[in-house]
Write a protein that holds these residues in place. Sequence first.
Motif: not given
Length: 541
Positions: A306-325
């Motif tokens: 990191k970087p890139p961070y998931p917000g810009t390059y995440g799941l399968w290279g796409k922008p991804t938001v990861v949040n806790n329950v």
Amino acid sequence: MKFYRSHILVGMDTSTVLAGAKEVEAHLLREIERQGLSDEVKVLETGSLGITNQGVVLLVYPEGCYYVNVKIEDVPEIVEEHLLKGRMVQRLLFKEKIKRGPAAIVLRESPLDIRRQSRVVLQNCGIINPEDIDEYIGRGGYEALEKALFQMKPQEVIKEVKKSGLVGRGGAGFPTGAKWEISAKIHSEKKYVICNADEGEPGTFKDRVIMEGDPHRVIEGMVLAGYAVGADKGFIYIRGEYALSIQRMKKAIEQAYKYNLLGSNILETDFSFDIEMRKGAGAYICGEETALIESLEGKRGEPRDKPPYPGTYGLWGKPTVVNNVETLANVPSIILKGADWFRSLGTRDTPGTKLYTILGHVMNQGVIEVETGITLREIVFDYGGGMRNNGEFKAALVGGAAGCFLGRDMLDVKMDYATLKSYKAVLGSGAILVMDNSACIVDMLKCILGFFRHESCGKCAPCRIGTDKLYRMVSEISTGMGTKDHPKLMLELVQMMNKASFCPLGQSVFLPLSSAFKYFEDEIMEHILNRRCPVGVCNVR
């Protein structure tokens, strides 16, 4: 609508089901029918009632009393005495024991009573049947989603979450709105929302309580996040051992699809969002968001650069938001009631409420939700009921294995992210493991370092080799083979790991070790210099 004079809520979570809650419920229904009370008394299943290690737990309304450790053979007495004659069965009541004076013990209403807490995330837990979407809707469920879809633009949802000051409740404490904004600004045909429900931190089970008690709140939070950032797909990455959580989340997802709250053109709008569940295989490292993403992609669960961070390059290279329950479960209330309302709770720097898991040498163990800014003393002695077996408070491990030890002089420090950060401590997931004078800090360190050694993914040498070396050194101290150089070597090593490790797992070892040496250096040195464990726990030769 039919009205009943009494309602009995049967707590159905993992621990109570294992203790026989299903069997007790069946006997309750039969005994109520036998006594001719079926038209007057309603038995309902609900999620966790916030009380752990107390067997089967029942909550009876309108009295609001809790029965714990209920066995099948207790059912006739509860029905006869309480429901027929109006007399509570005192021997089964859950009450807090409080010491007053040199020897006096008094009882009062349990501090874990859900009515004493400031519940936002858990406002439905212990109240509704978590497997019935109509009960969630009846308590205002999905109204926030309706408001967002028909009255707010996606950027307005993000603005409200930013204004609320909500920070991630998984441990890192990163501003939620800022994380969403990063993904929202990226132009991409595909975006994702991931709910991190792996919850592998030792001593932490607050996310399990949410999913078992109010699964639709998590779904609504995910859909709102998807709408805000422009995502049309969500994944719940859930701990594989959470059988009941998986069952209830799966059922909730099916119900949401049936009610057009998931899927294509939600509520007849242009917004579509789908959710899938994926089970984790029990790797602690997959609680780290990039390792989680690697696992979701079918790869070995190891952290990414990191970087890139998931917000810009995440799941399968796409922008991804990861949040806790817990983070996602706050969002519906923020959107429905507004950021100003949320900021009226808690502290200025950490608004809102927090879920704390109280464990260890306390009278009452369980999960509470209270406003941020509560002190450790209040958690231990008010909600936890004080030390059990007339013990004396020695320390609390705050935040799980990746947390830190707090001694007696930290009892009046506020338990929120900003305040603890100023003391170079962390709140983490909110787990509070309380220890009395019978606990040995060296033994605790051995358990923690053994855990980190086992859970290291092995990708980087500082963590892979460092955790093993630390465990070997603390084992030598615990068996009387430590030298005066051991503390210095361990601190130097953990400082190096904090700087050089690839991900937070190797870096996190610094906190429990350094705080243990800060508050309990004398106890550790007693093992080394005098070859003696002060509390007789370690097998010092």
